[in-house]
Design an enzyme around this catalytic site. Structure first.
Site, PDB file in Angstrom:
ATOM      1  N   ALA A 167      26.783  61.487  51.099  1.00 54.78           N
ATOM      2  CA  ALA A 167      25.986  61.337  52.332  1.00 54.78           C
ATOM      3  C   ALA A 167      27.539  60.144  53.265  1.00 54.78           C
ATOM      4  CB  ALA A 167      24.575  60.646  51.987  1.00 54.78           C
ATOM      5  N   TYR A 168      27.707  59.637  52.443  1.00 52.51           N
ATOM      6  CA  TYR A 168      28.794  58.755  53.809  1.00 52.51           C
ATOM      7  C   TYR A 168      29.941  59.648  53.437  1.00 52.51           C
ATOM      8  CZ  TYR A 168      32.058  54.593  54.257  1.00 52.51           C
ATOM      9  OH  TYR A 168      32.756  54.403  56.015  1.00 52.51           O
TER      10      TYR A 168
END
Ligand code: NAD
Length: 283
Positions: free
Chosen positions: A160-161
């Site tokens: 997600a980052y």
């Protein structure tokens, strides 16, 4: 060498400005005699940071503003822009820097909305809300978006980052394209790509800076130098990774497409030797 937007009496807004890289940037701006607005979601950090900033500038509290803001909310960012204009007038520097890294898993939706909300939507909100007013000021101004090497080489472990920071890269590139094609526009956008920096985000319980990390101040000084030189991509080294190695890693990642390799082949056992040999070659 400096940039005209970074002169005394100009105004900088820094999201995520109460800690780490954002606070180090705010300190440097304040030391130059600029007005600074630090915008952050953490009120306790904001109070501490404001006291340090006021002590670092000749004009003290008159040059320092704090704003409790959640950058993932467009309304919150709109309110920030209005409040800064009321207090200081023109806005010369926007540093879209707030970011979180709570961890994520590919096949679970934990944290995905929050990470994309802060890291990517925060930057979209900041640019869309602040840029129109900065353009019509008709003087040089800067939008500095904090990305990450993880948005370029996308290593496994925190998808997600990576997705959020890959979005920051794509958004900031498109923003700069838009700004340079806007007649008379004196605002430029820059993608700030820190290396490993010792901050609360990366501390993981450590109190001493690991040898491989840079300090936030080192990183900000590098950024200011490169922005003044006109760089769009502000690719920062750290004590472990020199620029030449970053360049090889970036080239290898792009090479996955050109060479028709599997994605993330840098971490694929079949390509370990080939990558190691590639990384050693100078560009
Ligand atoms: P930090 O945790 O010290 O600072 C981030 C600040 O953002 C904190 O004060 C936090 O309260 C604030 N914040 C979090 N959510 C927010 C929200 N919704 N609205 C407003 N503020 C919010 O971390 P840092 O290392 O200084 O990170 C700054 C930026 O640099 C981040 O975008 C991060 O992803 C990026 N970055 C850091 C490193 C590193 O090694 N530290 C490397 C690459 C990129």
């Amino acid at each position: 060498m400096s940039h005209p937007a970074l002169s005394a009496d100009r105004t900088a807004v820094i999201t995520g400005g109460a800690s780490g890289i954002g606070l180090a940037a705010a300190m440097r701006f304040a030391e130059r005699g600029m007005n600074v607005c630090i915008a952050d979601i953490d009120e306790a950090r904001l109070r501490d940071a404001a006291a340090r900033l006021a002590a670092a500038t000749k004009r003290g509290e008159a040059a320092v503003m704090t704003a409790t803001v959640d950058v993932s909310s467009r309304d919150s960012v709109v309110a920030l822009e209005t409040a800064v204009r009321q207090r200081f007038g023109a806005i010369d520097v926007l540093m879209n820097n707030a970011g979180i890294q709570p961890g994520s898993r590919m096949l679970a939706d934990d944290n995905w909305q929050r990470i994309l909300g802060v890291n990517l939507w925060g930057i979209i909100h900041g640019a869309q809300v602040f840029a129109p007013g900065m353009i019509v000021q008709n003087k040089p101004a800067l939008i500095i978006n904090t990305g990450s090497k993880q948005g370029i080489t996308t290593p496994p472990g925190d998808p997600a980052y990576n997705v959020s920071k890959a979005g920051v890269k794509a958004f900031t590139e498109a923003l700069q394209h838009e700004l340079r094609n806007t007649p008379g526009c004196q605002v430029t956008a820059h993608l700030f790509i820190p290396g490993f920096v010792f901050t609360p985000l990366t501390a993981n319980g450590r109190v001493e800076k690991p040898a491989g990390a840079w300090t936030p101040e080192q990183t900000v000084d590098f950024m200011l130098e490169r922005v003044a030189a006109g760089d769009f991509y502000v690719l920062c080294p750290d004590n472990d990774v020199p620029r030449a190695l970053d360049e090889r890693r970036i080239l290898w990642a792009a090479g996955d497409i050109v060479e028709n390799r599997p994605p993330l082949s840098r971490w694929h056992a079949d390509y370990a030797d080939a990558f190691a040999a590639f990384a050693k070659k100078s560009p």
